[in-house]
Design a protein around this motif. Structure first.
Motif, PDB file in Angstrom:
ATOM      1  N   ALA A   1       0.817  -1.219   0.000  1.00  0.00           N
ATOM      2  CA  ALA A   1       0.000   0.000   0.000  1.00  0.00           C
ATOM      3  C   ALA A   1       0.845   1.260   0.000  1.00  0.00           C
ATOM      4  O   ALA A   1       0.460   2.284  -0.572  1.00  0.00           O
ATOM      5  N   SER A   2       2.018   1.226   0.630  1.00  0.00           N
ATOM      6  CA  SER A   2       2.814   2.457   0.784  1.00  0.00           C
ATOM      7  C   SER A   2       3.861   2.655  -0.304  1.00  0.00           C
ATOM      8  O   SER A   2       4.298   3.777  -0.556  1.00  0.00           O
ATOM      9  N   TRP A   3       4.273   1.579  -0.969  1.00  0.00           N
ATOM     10  CA  TRP A   3       5.348   1.693  -1.964  1.00  0.00           C
ATOM     11  C   TRP A   3       4.904   2.579  -3.118  1.00  0.00           C
ATOM     12  O   TRP A   3       3.779   2.491  -3.610  1.00  0.00           O
ATOM     13  N   ASN A   4       5.814   3.459  -3.564  1.00  0.00           N
ATOM     14  CA  ASN A   4       5.531   4.404  -4.647  1.00  0.00           C
ATOM     15  C   ASN A   4       6.749   4.451  -5.549  1.00  0.00           C
ATOM     16  O   ASN A   4       7.836   4.870  -5.129  1.00  0.00           O
ATOM     17  N   TYR A   5       6.587   4.053  -6.811  1.00  0.00           N
ATOM     18  CA  TYR A   5       7.743   3.981  -7.711  1.00  0.00           C
ATOM     19  C   TYR A   5       8.411   5.337  -7.896  1.00  0.00           C
ATOM     20  O   TYR A   5       9.629   5.408  -8.083  1.00  0.00           O
ATOM     21  N   ALA A   6       7.650   6.416  -7.818  1.00  0.00           N
ATOM     22  CA  ALA A   6       8.224   7.749  -8.009  1.00  0.00           C
ATOM     23  C   ALA A   6       9.274   8.072  -6.956  1.00  0.00           C
ATOM     24  O   ALA A   6      10.205   8.844  -7.213  1.00  0.00           O
ATOM     25  N   THR A   7       9.156   7.467  -5.787  1.00  0.00           N
ATOM     26  CA  THR A   7      10.091   7.773  -4.688  1.00  0.00           C
ATOM     27  C   THR A   7      10.888   6.559  -4.229  1.00  0.00           C
ATOM     28  O   THR A   7      11.853   6.714  -3.471  1.00  0.00           O
ATOM     29  N   ASP A   8      10.506   5.365  -4.659  1.00  0.00           N
ATOM     30  CA  ASP A   8      11.089   4.141  -4.099  1.00  0.00           C
ATOM     31  C   ASP A   8      11.777   3.301  -5.169  1.00  0.00           C
ATOM     32  O   ASP A   8      11.390   2.160  -5.443  1.00  0.00           O
ATOM     33  N   ARG A   9      12.793   3.859  -5.778  1.00  0.00           N
ATOM     34  CA  ARG A   9      13.582   3.107  -6.760  1.00  0.00           C
ATOM     35  C   ARG A   9      14.581   2.188  -6.059  1.00  0.00           C
ATOM     36  O   ARG A   9      15.037   2.467  -4.960  1.00  0.00           O
ATOM     37  N   VAL A  10      14.926   1.105  -6.760  1.00  0.00           N
ATOM     38  CA  VAL A  10      15.916   0.159  -6.246  1.00  0.00           C
ATOM     39  C   VAL A  10      17.261   0.501  -6.866  1.00  0.00           C
ATOM     40  O   VAL A  10      17.672  -0.060  -7.887  1.00  0.00           O
TER      41      VAL A  10
END
Length: 394
Positions: free
Chosen positions: A187-196
């Motif tokens: 629910a909290s993961w956001n690709y805009a801010t959470d890149r690997v």
């Protein structure tokens, strides 16, 4: 060393690997060593494997993992490469280059399984069943980057998927590789801010791992990271896509810039495609940006990728022929360009780096040469020897 001594040493290595014992007493090589594989594609089947048809990805990947677990006791070929004719010994790390979960396309009976189901199978295989040891005797760490299928499952696709989105594999990769103080959830993961995007250092070599391909956002991150790295330190880059990238993976340059069945862009990269309005348009401008980054950082010596499912060793020179970047593509156990129709060509790579001479041997490990004999040992395929630094220019 006589034959009996060799047999006893091999038995000791196998026992040590299985019990997690240190290799310190086994003439372990000084070289940095890692295994590279990619495109596990949990959720689909192979047409043929070891006499059976429609074999699940869980079974095929488990067979490959079982072969990986034997590699420390095998002798390297006497090929003039790093540690030639020596026992492999400890493995410092393993890299999975993405597409852990196949895209969950379809609906009803023909739907490919969800990313959450695929992740459970990946965990049972690569995380729980790999039992190699590093030079300290600890379990060899596994480094993971996402592939386009993992990310598409998380953000959506222009064809029907079931469920519509499932970010499980992206969230699991992010939490394991980025180690956030508060783990992300679906629910909290956001690709805009959470890149690997992350790095690891081994033996004076800097290893960088990025999401999908070196777009402008990933290049900005790498520029910041390399401010803390000596220009004399060799750098090796891992990315899912090949250096040429894929135009369809860029952000849609049309209309609302969304994912839709007309334009068919996948919006996996931060940049809108600059060279045209269709997925068949060239991405030359984006490749030139990557080439410029490499010119500015000549210690970025090698590039490892999956995506095209082809085992190959080559030099990427960029669209303007401004660099010579040693590049390694690797086979897929499920979608190999060659091995999908010829299972005797199934393989992964073992990489050995001499940090003193800054040379790197990449050796192809053929793990299914005789499908009728699953217990047959690994055999060695193609190999290449690269100088890591300085990277030659043109």
């Amino acid at each position: 060393m006589n034959r009996l001594a060799k047999v006893l040493l091999t038995a000791f290595l196998i026992l040590s690997a299985g019990m997690g014992l240190s290799f310190a007493q086994t003439a372990a090589p000084d070289a940095i060593q890692f295994i590279f594989t990619s495109d596990a594609h949990y959720g689909i089947t192979r047409a043929n494997f070891r006499g059976a048809t429609k074999v699940s990805s869980a079974i095929v990947n488990a067979a490959m993992i079982a072969k990986m677990n034997t590699i420390s006791a095998i002798t390297l070929p006497d090929d003039g490469g790093v540690n030639g004719n020596k026992i492999v010994g400890p493995i410092d790390f393993i890299v999975e280059g993405g597409d852990i979960a196949n895209r969950e396309e379809g609906a009803g009976a023909i739907a490919i399984q969800s990313a959450s189901t695929s992740w459970k199978q990946f965990q049972a295989g690569y995380i729980d069943s790999l039992n190699l040891s590093d030079r300290s005797g600890k379990k060899t760490p596994l480094f993971i980057i996402p592939g386009n299928h993992d990310l598409t499952n998380a953000i959506g696709f222009y064809k029907t998927m079931t469920p519509v989105t499932d970010p499980t594999s992206m969230v699991e990769i992010y939490n394991r590789m980025m180690n956030p103080s508060v783990p992300e959830t679906n629910a909290s993961w956001n690709y805009a801010t959470d890149r690997v995007n992350y790095f690891r250092d081994f033996g004076g070599i800097h290893f960088i791992f990025i999401t999908i391909w070196p777009d402008s956002e990933n290049i900005a991150w790498m520029n910041e990271d390399l401010k803390n790295v000596s220009p004399l330190t060799p750098v090796i880059l891992f990315s899912h896509d090949e250096p040429e990238g894929e135009s369809k993976h860029f952000t849609n340059p049309n209309g609302k810039h969304d994912i839709n069945a007309t334009d068919k862009f996948e919006n996996l990269l931060s940049d809108q495609l600059a060279g045209g309005k269709t997925v068949d348009s060239p991405n030359t401008i984006e490749q030139q940006n990557f080439e410029k980054f490499l010119i500015e950082h000549p210690n970025v010596s090698a590039y490892f990728h999956g995506n095209d499912h082809l085992n190959r060793y080559y030099d990427w020179t960029g669209p303007d022929n401004g660099v010579v970047l040693h590049t390694v593509g690797v086979d897929s156990p499920m979608k190999g360009t060659v091995s999908s129709t010829d299972e005797t060509k199934l393989s992964f790579d073992l990489v050995s780096i001499d940090p003193t001479s800054r040379t790197m041997s990449v050796r192809n490990c053929m793990w299914n040469v005789d499908p009728a004999k699953p217990d047959a040992p690994l055999t060695w395929g193609a190999a290449v020897l690269y100088a890591l630094y300085p990277r030659p220019g043109k």
